[in-house]
Design a protein around this motif. Structure first.
Motif, PDB file in Angstrom:
ATOM      1  N   TRP A 327       0.815  -1.210   0.000  1.00  0.00           N
ATOM      2  CA  TRP A 327       0.000   0.000   0.000  1.00  0.00           C
ATOM      3  C   TRP A 327       0.854   1.269   0.000  1.00  0.00           C
ATOM      4  O   TRP A 327       0.347   2.359  -0.266  1.00  0.00           O
ATOM      5  CB  TRP A 327      -0.952   0.008   1.203  1.00  0.00           C
ATOM      6  CG  TRP A 327      -0.273   0.090   2.546  1.00  0.00           C
ATOM      7  CD1 TRP A 327       0.200  -0.946   3.284  1.00  0.00           C
ATOM      8  CD2 TRP A 327      -0.012   1.275   3.300  1.00  0.00           C
ATOM      9  NE1 TRP A 327       0.755  -0.486   4.454  1.00  0.00           N
ATOM     10  CE2 TRP A 327       0.630   0.874   4.494  1.00  0.00           C
ATOM     11  CE3 TRP A 327      -0.257   2.642   3.095  1.00  0.00           C
ATOM     12  CZ2 TRP A 327       1.033   1.775   5.463  1.00  0.00           C
ATOM     13  CZ3 TRP A 327       0.135   3.541   4.060  1.00  0.00           C
ATOM     14  CH2 TRP A 327       0.777   3.104   5.236  1.00  0.00           C
ATOM     15  N   ILE A 354       1.758   8.059   4.935  1.00  0.00           N
ATOM     16  CA  ILE A 354       0.874   8.320   6.076  1.00  0.00           C
ATOM     17  C   ILE A 354       0.396   9.769   6.076  1.00  0.00           C
ATOM     18  O   ILE A 354      -0.799  10.050   6.234  1.00  0.00           O
ATOM     19  CB  ILE A 354       1.591   7.980   7.396  1.00  0.00           C
ATOM     20  CG1 ILE A 354       1.838   6.467   7.480  1.00  0.00           C
ATOM     21  CG2 ILE A 354       0.770   8.447   8.592  1.00  0.00           C
ATOM     22  CD1 ILE A 354       2.682   6.052   8.660  1.00  0.00           C
ATOM     23  N   ILE A 357      -1.994  10.498   3.022  1.00  0.00           N
ATOM     24  CA  ILE A 357      -3.328   9.928   3.243  1.00  0.00           C
ATOM     25  C   ILE A 357      -4.078  10.723   4.305  1.00  0.00           C
ATOM     26  O   ILE A 357      -5.274  11.018   4.170  1.00  0.00           O
ATOM     27  CB  ILE A 357      -3.201   8.448   3.648  1.00  0.00           C
ATOM     28  CG1 ILE A 357      -2.667   7.626   2.472  1.00  0.00           C
ATOM     29  CG2 ILE A 357      -4.543   7.893   4.111  1.00  0.00           C
ATOM     30  CD1 ILE A 357      -2.288   6.208   2.842  1.00  0.00           C
ATOM     31  N   THR A 374     -12.874   4.197  -2.673  1.00  0.00           N
ATOM     32  CA  THR A 374     -12.573   2.846  -2.192  1.00  0.00           C
ATOM     33  C   THR A 374     -13.112   1.795  -3.152  1.00  0.00           C
ATOM     34  O   THR A 374     -12.424   0.799  -3.458  1.00  0.00           O
ATOM     35  CB  THR A 374     -13.178   2.636  -0.793  1.00  0.00           C
ATOM     36  OG1 THR A 374     -12.720   3.673   0.082  1.00  0.00           O
ATOM     37  CG2 THR A 374     -12.766   1.286  -0.226  1.00  0.00           C
ATOM     38  N   TYR A 394      -4.175   0.250  -4.340  1.00  0.00           N
ATOM     39  CA  TYR A 394      -3.933   0.535  -2.924  1.00  0.00           C
ATOM     40  C   TYR A 394      -4.042   2.030  -2.635  1.00  0.00           C
ATOM     41  O   TYR A 394      -4.492   2.438  -1.569  1.00  0.00           O
ATOM     42  CB  TYR A 394      -2.555   0.024  -2.511  1.00  0.00           C
ATOM     43  CG  TYR A 394      -2.383  -1.469  -2.654  1.00  0.00           C
ATOM     44  CD1 TYR A 394      -2.960  -2.348  -1.750  1.00  0.00           C
ATOM     45  CD2 TYR A 394      -1.636  -2.002  -3.701  1.00  0.00           C
ATOM     46  CE1 TYR A 394      -2.805  -3.723  -1.884  1.00  0.00           C
ATOM     47  CE2 TYR A 394      -1.467  -3.369  -3.839  1.00  0.00           C
ATOM     48  CZ  TYR A 394      -2.056  -4.225  -2.928  1.00  0.00           C
ATOM     49  OH  TYR A 394      -1.899  -5.576  -3.056  1.00  0.00           O
ATOM     50  N   SER A 398      -6.707   3.411   0.041  1.00  0.00           N
ATOM     51  CA  SER A 398      -6.234   4.108   1.244  1.00  0.00           C
ATOM     52  C   SER A 398      -6.770   5.537   1.306  1.00  0.00           C
ATOM     53  O   SER A 398      -7.214   6.002   2.367  1.00  0.00           O
ATOM     54  CB  SER A 398      -4.705   4.110   1.286  1.00  0.00           C
ATOM     55  OG  SER A 398      -4.162   4.703   0.130  1.00  0.00           O
ATOM     56  N   ILE A 401     -10.552   5.305   2.170  1.00  0.00           N
ATOM     57  CA  ILE A 401     -10.817   5.007   3.575  1.00  0.00           C
ATOM     58  C   ILE A 401     -10.560   6.235   4.443  1.00  0.00           C
ATOM     59  O   ILE A 401     -11.334   6.544   5.362  1.00  0.00           O
ATOM     60  CB  ILE A 401      -9.954   3.818   4.030  1.00  0.00           C
ATOM     61  CG1 ILE A 401     -10.425   2.538   3.344  1.00  0.00           C
ATOM     62  CG2 ILE A 401      -9.999   3.657   5.544  1.00  0.00           C
ATOM     63  CD1 ILE A 401      -9.554   1.327   3.614  1.00  0.00           C
ATOM     64  N   SER A 402      -9.474   6.959   4.142  1.00  0.00           N
ATOM     65  CA  SER A 402      -9.178   8.182   4.900  1.00  0.00           C
ATOM     66  C   SER A 402     -10.292   9.207   4.729  1.00  0.00           C
ATOM     67  O   SER A 402     -10.737   9.847   5.696  1.00  0.00           O
ATOM     68  CB  SER A 402      -7.848   8.775   4.435  1.00  0.00           C
ATOM     69  OG  SER A 402      -7.564   9.981   5.102  1.00  0.00           O
TER      70      SER A 402
END
Length: 534
Positions: A327, A354, A357, A374, A394, A398, A401-402
């Motif tokens: 990811w 990180i 996202i 998603t 991915y 990601s 989802i965030s």
């Protein structure tokens, strides 16, 4: 995550086994070869004749013409000595001959089509005339001139027509120009032409062999253009037939030629040779090195294989292999936009993934739109949608989802904030609070990035970069002290230290950053003297 460990290997053996070793190198995707090193200065690099490259390029060219996808053709590891170049040339010769014939026809049709379209453009202007253009051009005593002029010039010409030795016959006009014929005596042709050109007249010469009334000429042109279009369709059909009949064979030849050509390229670029022996040097992923070493040692008894570990503090410059979860892989390309991390540096891909996202979710927090992202990522991952590579699935998942997570916190679904309750905060109702949170988050990310740079400088033993750069200790001290002073002034109404001391503590790191270059030279000289003495 970390940079994957690599090993430096060296292979030595008899020159007769060069092609066999090259075959093993091509099969391994975890190897990067090194050009001939100075340590092998008693060896030479030989350039061998490559009989495959011309034929390989010709096949690629023909496949492009026939619209056969060559990008999916990899290297086929054929047995040695089973490729007959004469058979390939024999197969290619009639194919090339037919393609050349079709290309000549296409070129001929291009020229004819351009001529007809040019003629159509001019004759179309005269479409309302009931005059045979061939007869106009064959007048014995009258000279014919055809062309265009802007409207203002045309009005002036008409106003002074009685003073000029010409007769004007308008045939067409638009918002800017007027097209017309002029008739004059043969002996006045040059004089009339000079008069017209002085008024910015643009002469249009009628094509030769044009006969008949304009509307009939236009019909003949359209018929001829239609005929050319039919012939082009027949040529396209012929290309398709050729592609269908020869695609499988061409792809096979291409794969074999790629293999043999790659062997020659490796031999010409990377091998160091003496009269009987070769040496080859390269890098290999430490994780795959054992398998490669065992294969070389078991297959080739007369070949010597050596390898050594590379310390992160080594002065050598091995290739960088980023080792990240699936990811995180899509974010490696963003890191590479700013430069690939060195082998002895930390890989910022995970940190970037990180934070990216997180920031995306904060900026575009929406439950509905996040679900769309998603779902799109899932379609790509499952192979139901092939608009992008699987690695990018991915990224979509990601980010989606965030966005969904923050959409729940904001109480937002497809831009509507009155359907579901906010679990934390509605940004539009608490703008100042949310701005404060984002500023604090930005400060934290900036400090972490500076700490990254300090760590990398330490790993590289680059003291000057670590101390004097704007992303090193000087920049970090200035940034933190300025923030602390500002916070103290806002919260307590006074600075931490006196104004004079505060000014000194702020100006010193700025001077260190500004004079980084001379400080760097001075530091290197001192380190060099220290190393000489010890």
């Amino acid at each position: 995550m970390a940079i994957a460990a690599v090993k430096k290997f060296q292979i030595a053996g008899l020159k007769k086994e060069i092609d066999l070793i090259s075959r093993e190198i091509i099969k391994n995707d975890h190897i990067e070869l090194i050009a001939r090193e100075s340590s092998t200065k008693n060896f030479k690099s030989y350039l061998r004749n490559n009989p495959y490259i011309d034929l390989l390029n010709e096949i690629k060219e023909i496949m492009d013409i026939l619209k056969i996808n060559s990008s999916n053709s990899g290297i086929e590891f054929a047995d040695f000595n089973n490729l007959n170049l004469e058979n390939i040339k024999k197969y290619m010769k009639p194919l090339r001959k037919r393609i050349n014939r079709l290309e000549r026809l296409e070129k001929k049709f291009d020229q004819e089509e351009n001529r007809l379209k040019n003629l159509k453009h001019h004759v179309y202007l005269m479409r309302n005339m009931d005059i045979d253009l061939g007869e106009l051009k064959e007048l014995s005593y009258i000279s014919l001139i055809f062309g265009s002029i802007n409207k203002e010039g045309y009005h002036r010409l008409i106003e002074n027509i009685n003073d000029l030795p010409i007769l004007v016959l308008e045939v067409n006009r638009d918002d800017e120009k007027v097209w017309f014929f002029t008739f004059t005596k043969k002996e006045h042709h040059e004089k009339a032409l000079n008069i017209l050109k002085s008024a910015y007249f643009e002469q249009i010469k009628l094509p030769p062999r044009v006969k008949g009334q304009p509307r009939y000429i236009l019909k003949r042109i359209e018929h001829r253009l239609g005929r050319i279009a039919i012939l082009r369709e027949q040529i396209a059909l012929e290309y398709k037939k050729m592609s269908h009949r020869s695609s499988e064979q061409l792809i096979t030849y291409l794969a074999h030629l790629k293999f043999y050509n790659k062997i020659k390229e490796i031999a010409n670029q990377y091998y160091s040779e003496s009269e009987h022996i070769f040496i080859l040097t390269g890098w290999i992923s430490a994780y795959h090195e054992n398998d490669f070493a065992e294969e070389i040692k078991s297959k080739y008894k007369n070949v010597l294989y050596f390898s050594k570990d590379i310390s992160p503090k080594s002065e050598e410059k091995p290739p960088t292999i980023m080792k990240n979860p699936a990811w995180v892989k899509p974010f490696e390309s963003l890191v590479k936009l700013y430069g690939v991390p060195a082998y002895n540096e930390k890989d910022p891909s995970l940190f970037l993934a990180i934070t990216y996202i997180l920031m995306f979710g904060m900026m575009f927090g929406d439950l509905g739109q996040g679900f769309v992202f998603t779902f799109l990522g899932w379609l790509i991952y499952s192979g139901r949608l092939s608009i992008s590579s699987r690695d990018n699935s991915y990224l979509f998942i990601s980010l989606g989802i965030s966005s969904m997570f923050f959409g729940l916190l904001y109480g937002s679904i497809f831009g509507m904030e009155d359907i579901i309750p906010a679990l934390l905060i509605r940004p539009m109702d608490n703008i100042m609070t949310w701005l404060g949170i984002t500023v604090i988050l930005g400060i934290i990310l900036l400090i972490i990035s500076m700490l990254f740079n300090l760590s990398n400088s330490y790993q590289r033993k680059d003291l000057a970069e670590g101390v004097f750069s704007r992303n090193g200790f000087s920049g970090l001290f200035f940034y933190l002290f300025a923030l602390a002073s500002l916070a103290s002034l806002l919260m307590r109404g006074k600075l931490i230290f006196s104004p004079l001391l505060t000014f000194v503590l702020l100006i010193i790191p700025l001077l260190m950053i500004f004079f980084k270059a001379p400080w760097q030279v001075w530091l290197r000289e001192r380190v060099g003297l220290f190393l000489e003495r010890h």
